[in-house]
Scaffold this motif. Structure first.
Motif, short mmCIF file in Angstrom:
data_model
loop_
_atom_site.label_atom_id
_atom_site.label_comp_id
_atom_site.label_asym_id
_atom_site.label_seq_id
_atom_site.Cartn_x
_atom_site.Cartn_y
_atom_site.Cartn_z
N ALA A 76 -6.06 -4.66 2.20
CA ALA A 76 -5.27 -4.02 3.25
C ALA A 76 -4.27 -5.04 3.77
CB ALA A 76 -6.16 -3.53 4.37
N ILE A 115 -4.66 1.24 3.56
CA ILE A 115 -6.12 1.38 3.51
C ILE A 115 -6.57 2.62 2.74
CG2 ILE A 115 -6.45 0.12 5.64
CD1 ILE A 115 -6.80 2.79 7.07
N VAL A 124 -3.05 -2.04 10.81
CA VAL A 124 -3.53 -2.20 9.44
C VAL A 124 -3.00 -1.05 8.59
CG1 VAL A 124 -5.70 -1.03 10.03
CG2 VAL A 124 -5.56 -2.40 7.97
N THR A 125 -2.46 -1.39 7.42
CA THR A 125 -1.88 -0.38 6.52
C THR A 125 -2.42 -0.60 5.11
OG1 THR A 125 0.03 -1.81 6.04
CG2 THR A 125 0.24 -0.25 7.87
N GLY A 158 0.81 -1.21 0.00
CA GLY A 158 0.00 0.00 0.00
C GLY A 158 0.84 1.25 0.00
N ARG A 182 -13.90 -1.24 3.37
CA ARG A 182 -12.65 -0.89 4.06
C ARG A 182 -12.94 -0.39 5.46
NH1 ARG A 182 -9.55 4.06 3.69
NH2 ARG A 182 -11.62 4.99 3.92
#
Length: 484
Positions: free
Chosen positions: A413, A407, A404-405, A267, A388
């Motif tokens: 994610a 996003i 969590v990254t 991401g 999301r």
């Protein structure tokens, strides 16, 4: 009589396929073929058979042979014969059913019923009505030549539509003659591997292709099959560390494959300074940037980041497809090429290259020009953003210790896990009926940084009614917070 598939009943406007095999008289062989066709269901109950004169003429056998075979099968109950109605397969002659499969108790390795694997849009969201309307309009105005041999460039109608759309939405600078329609990103990569070769002088050995240290393993396998050696670039929170292109590991590299809009899978967009730096690297050394814009339209925190291609159309190959926005079943993508690569790519496609259907290309062109594509993308952007948000909320409530990254964009994610737990979590997910992938398969074997445990969670695929259950199953598989 030799084995063959023989065609009859042409006078009825239909084909009857009989496999005449084995020993015996012609009558016996014909009867056996008809019984087999009825038994297996190829001739359904009520099917009208050809008149025996027609069938005899087509098979090249005596009429009396066919008449006798029909009569005997009527007597056996396989066929019925009525004056004025002809000969038909008996209604009670049902095809054999396969033996019932013995059900086994559920196993932990049974196919999961909840799918959180990345890379797949929600199949139920395909805009069937709007796509059908575009298909009808496209067919009504399609020129006759659209139904002839295809153009390896792709339909001009689609290339014109993409020229306007990509300029408006992604900041791509091009013209229709520099766009080549292909069967998706993988098809484009295969063509480019053929054209560019990615090989240097024999004395120096093959020139490597630089890739991000985390990426889709299928793409690495594809390149390996083409005998292309890849070298990984480190990645951080700002995307690929493009300065490494000038370092000792990537020495001799002339091409780099990047996912600048949303690094896959970790991401985050490529930092503006690095976008400029990689274009400068290509200009200075005569290199090439391959830009995989796999989900560039799906950004949730602000306007989508424009394509790197807009910085230098002569040094960047822009690659896109409809696999995330519409459906991978369409098998449709495009390459926006520097001018000097167009003819080599067309030559590599050749006149017998499997192409995307011209009718689907015309449909997509209308879908874009009518505004249907924009409306669909906006609708799906809202839907996936809601998905999301539900994922983030579920983690905040049930697993606040999980980071969590990735996003801000895309359809997936990344969930950070404590060291050494990834394999166990992926294994436990199967017991929860959950399809889930870890981060390890995406890591390049020669990645210069230590491995990081994590999960790649796709939130686009489950239908709306199943998504809450999928999130609950996910939270149940996550390891508890570690005590100090």
């Amino acid at each position: 009589m030799t084995d063959s598939w023989l065609r009859a009943a042409e006078t009825l406007g239909s084909d009857l396929h009989l496999e005449l095999t084995g020993a015996g008289s012609r009558r016996a062989v014909l009867m056996r073929a008809l019984r087999d066709a009825i038994r297996t269901g190829r001739l359904a109950p009520g099917t009208k058979l050809p008149p025996y004169r027609s069938l005899a003429a087509d098979l090249g056998i005596a009429r009396n042979t066919v008449a006798d075979a029909y009569a005997e099968l009527v007597a056996e109950g396989w066929l019925t014969a009525r004056q004025g109605s002809g000969t038909r397969v008996a209604r009670r002659a049902e095809p054999l059913r396969p033996a019932p499969v013995r059900r086994r108790p559920p196993q932990p390795h049974a196919r999961p019923v909840l799918d959180l694997v990345q890379g797949k849009p929600d199949p139920s969201a395909f805009p069937r009505a709007a796509w059908l309307a575009s298909a009808r309009r496209a067919l009504n105005v399609a020129p006759n030549e659209a139904f002839g041999p295809g153009d390896p460039h792709g339909r001009i109608e689609l290339r014109r539509a993409l020229t306007e759309y990509l300029a408006r939405v992604r900041g791509v600078r091009t013209e229709p003659d520099r766009i080549v329609i292909c069967t998706g990103f993988a098809g484009a990569l295969r063509l480019l591997a053929r054209v560019l070769g990615w090989s240097g002088a024999p004395a120096d050995g093959p020139a490597p292709l630089a890739v991000e240290s985390y990426g889709l393993p299928f793409h690495r396998s594809l390149l390996a099959d083409a005998e292309v050696r890849t070298v990984p670039l480190p990645i951080d929170e700002h995307g690929a560390v493009v300065d490494a292109l000038s370092g000792p590991t990537a020495r001799g590299t002339g091409t780099v494959l990047l996912t600048p809009a949303h690094q896959f899978p970790t991401g985050g967009p490529l930092h503006p300074e690095r976008r400029s730096a990689v274009v400068d690297w290509a200009r200075t050394g005569g290199g090439l940037v391959l830009e995989d814009d796999y989900d560039g339209e799906f950004r949730y925190d602000r306007q989508p980041v424009g394509a790197v291609q807009g910085l230098d159309p002569d040094r960047v190959v822009y690659l896109g497809s409809v696999s995330k926005a519409l459906s991978p079943a369409l098998r449709m993508g495009w390459m926006v090429l520097p001018g000097h690569l167009v003819e080599p790519v067309i030559a590599a496609k050749g006149q017998r290259e499997p192409w995307t259907s011209a009718l689907e290309q015309l449909t997509l062109a209308d879908f874009i020009e009518s505004g249907g594509y924009d409306r669909h993308v906006r609708r799906m952007r809202q839907r996936y953003r809601s998905r999301r948000d539900q994922l983030v909320a579920a983690l905040a409530e049930h697993a606040p210790h999980i980071r969590v990254t990735g996003i801000a964009a895309g359809l997936h994610a990344v969930l950070g896990l404590p060291p050494g737990t990834e394999r166990a979590v992926v294994r436990d997910a199967v017991w929860q009926g959950l399809a889930l992938e870890g981060l390890a398969p995406y890591r390049h074997p020669e990645c210069p940084t230590p491995p990081v445990d994590g999960l790649v969670v796709g939130y686009a695929t489950p239908p709306d009614h199943a998504y809450p259950d999928a999130l609950q199953a996910l939270c149940r598989t996550l390891p508890p917070a570690q005590t100090p």
